[in-house]
Design an enzyme around this catalytic site. Structure first.
Site, PDB file in Angstrom:
ATOM      1  N   GLY A 213      73.767  73.629  30.500  1.00 16.30           N
ATOM      2  CA  GLY A 213      73.888  72.507  31.421  1.00 16.30           C
ATOM      3  C   GLY A 213      73.237  72.819  32.750  1.00 16.30           C
TER       4      GLY A 213
ATOM      5  N   LYS B 283      72.886  74.377  40.397  1.00 18.40           N
ATOM      6  CA  LYS B 283      72.865  75.481  39.444  1.00 18.40           C
ATOM      7  C   LYS B 283      72.338  75.067  38.083  1.00 18.40           C
ATOM      8  CE  LYS B 283      77.150  75.667  40.262  1.00 18.40           C
ATOM      9  NZ  LYS B 283      78.589  75.883  40.326  1.00 18.40           N
TER      10      LYS B 283
ATOM     11  N   LYS C  34      75.365  81.561  35.290  1.00 15.26           N
ATOM     12  CA  LYS C  34      74.987  80.577  36.299  1.00 15.26           C
ATOM     13  C   LYS C  34      74.029  81.189  37.305  1.00 15.26           C
ATOM     14  CE  LYS C  34      79.177  77.705  36.303  1.00 15.26           C
ATOM     15  NZ  LYS C  34      80.247  77.112  37.148  1.00 15.26           N
TER      16      LYS C  34
ATOM     17  N   ASP D  10      84.478  67.244  43.840  1.00 14.91           N
ATOM     18  CA  ASP D  10      83.642  66.687  42.765  1.00 14.91           C
ATOM     19  C   ASP D  10      84.470  66.659  41.480  1.00 14.91           C
ATOM     20  OD1 ASP D  10      81.432  65.584  41.586  1.00 14.91           O
ATOM     21  OD2 ASP D  10      80.416  67.497  41.237  1.00 14.91           O
TER      22      ASP D  10
END
Length: 489
Positions: A142, A147, A162, A272
């Site tokens: 993802g 990132k 990450k 978020d």
């Protein structure tokens, strides 16, 4: 032209304020990691939440420093507006403001205790820069504004890595302000550093586990973090899951929010808050992204300054000692309600538990409860469900309407769909015992019997397969077949 420069400046200042706030959180987290590891590990109800005096003083110093930086930036913006309006050349000073904090960002390996000579002893399970070289990348997992995440294998274990997305939204926004690539990369890497520090400070079963990290060196502060790999949360799959599995996710979220509300760095808000920020690891929901989390509470002078707004609704909070009371907790809880609880909790609930589930929905929808109260209520539901107390039995057991056949099964025969099923194409439901399964079978005219298996759910309840045909049993040492004894006609 001047308006455009002010727009870029506003964006840069917003980005820089985020970084300064990040540094504050990181320093608070690091001080706890260095000085009192027990402070971060004992966050259970009843645990010692008292901050050492040195930590409280350090937090005050950092808060004062942040306020000074805010004033400095405000003065700088004012002078920039004057210069822009006068059409004079402007010298950017972002680097000076950013470098003022760079040397203070330190993250320590809390799993590497000091040896006898004072040196750091590396935990063999810890993944550092050397171990990073031996991780086999297996594909993308993802990406986001800051990132990029890759999947990998390390010693047979699935991991997630990450690092900064060099062509991501945050990098492009930073470069648009006129800053050079090195400084923009350093700013973006601050988010990963902050997340590493928070993962160390806020360890919890419902927060993704940090396995290690690597500072690559260089002026841009390049960092890679390594953590356990989870699967994405998909709303379609969640809606098709059994109520028991959906309840597990809701309970995990409530326990996570209660943990965040009593964290050592103060109540933590997830700004978020959305489905994509969470993953599933072996059926357990875990927060996987903390770079937009902080412990900042809005300042206020009266209650009217503390209006918590969401699409279609709002809540009035109180102003207490210059800050909006319970802001982070109420924000987190309502987001959990609108993104998770409303889809996961109220459907296919065991009949006896409906009033308790309805109460949880009503209290969280109106923010009458805190996250601690919500978690305690869901834990109560779990206790009733796990113990069988929700059945309200009088102590008598009546299985006279069924014939019990040991070591017997009817696989692939007589299956039908039903509510609360754990499996598609079959009626597989967790039960407290054979007596509850018999009661459920009695309430369905289609049911002719059931197979009680050795399979257990996450809370240890056995799984029963309900059947509309039990005429062709076969031997199976792990199952017991119960067939209805039909009354003579």
């Amino acid at each position: 032209m001047a308006c455009g420069r002010r727009l870029h400046l506003t964006r840069a200042i917003t980005f820089l304020l985020t970084v300064l706030g990040t540094a504050i959180v990181v320093n608070i987290a690091l001080l706890g990691s260095r000085n009192d590891r027990r402070l971060f590990s004992d966050t259970r109800p009843g645990g010692d939440q008292t901050m050492p005096e040195r930590l409280t003083a350090h937090i005050r110093d950092l808060q004062n420093e942040l306020e000074n930086k805010r004033r400095e930036i405000a003065e700088y913006k004012e002078s920039m507006d004057v210069l822009v309006s006068a059409r004079k050349p402007v010298e950017p000073k972002f680097r000076r403001l950013m470098d003022a904090r760079r040397e203070k960002l330190r993250v320590v390996n809390t799993d590497a205790p000091a040896g006898a000579n004072g040196t750091v002893r590396q935990d063999p399970r810890y993944i550092g820069c050397r171990e990073l070289e031996h991780i086999k990348v297996t594909g993308p997992a993802g990406s986001g504004y800051t990132k990029v995440v890759q999947k990998g294998k390390y010693n047979g274990v699935d991991v997630a890595m990450k690092s900064v997305a060099m062509s991501g939204h945050d990098m492009r926004l930073c470069l648009d302000t006129g800053m050079d690539h090195r400084d923009c990369s350093a700013l973006a890497n601050y988010k990963i550093v902050k997340e590493v520090a928070l993962l160390q400070a806020l360890a919890h079963p419902n927060i993704i586990k940090l396995l290690g990290y690597c500072f690559h060196g260089g002026e841009d502060g390049s960092v890679t973090s390594i953590m356990e790999l989870g699967g994405p949360l998909d709303i379609i799959n969640l809606l098709q899951a059994s109520w028991e599995d959906r309840f597990r996710i809701s309970l995990g979220l409530a326990q996570l929010l209660a943990h965040l509300n009593s964290s050592p760095i103060g109540p933590v808000a997830l700004h978020d808050f959305k489905l994509q920020q969470f993953v599933l690891v072996d059926g357990e929901v875990k927060l996987a992204d903390l770079d937009d989390a902080d412990s900042y509470a809005p300042k206020c002078s009266e209650d009217s300054d503390c209006k918590l707004e969401f699409p279609g609704t709002s809540f009035q909070l109180s102003c207490w000692q210059g800050k909006c009371s319970s802001w982070s907790d109420k924000s987190n809880l309502y987001n959990a309600y609108r993104y998770f609880f409303v889809y996961l909790l109220p459907f296919e609930v065991p009949e006896a538990l409906k009033p308790l589930v309805d109460e949880a929905m009503n209290k969280t929808a109106t923010l009458q409860w805190s996250s601690e109260e919500t978690a305690a209520h869901l834990e109560r539901i779990l206790g009733l469900y796990q113990s069988g107390a929700y059945l309200h039995r009088d102590g008598k057991s009546d299985m006279t309407g069924y014939k019990k056949v040991l070591q017997s099964d009817v696989p692939g025969v007589g299956d039908f769909d039903c509510l609360r099923s754990l499996s598609r194409g079959a009626c597989a439901v967790s039960v407290f015992d054979a007596q509850e399964a018999a009661s459920m079978c009695d309430s369905d005219a289609e049911c002719k019997g059931f197979v009680l298996t050795s399979r257990k759910t996450w809370i240890g309840r056995p799984v029963a397969y309900f059947k509309n045909d039990v005429s062709s049993p076969v031997e199976n040492s792990d199952t017991i077949l119960y067939t209805k004894i039909l009354a003579p006609t």
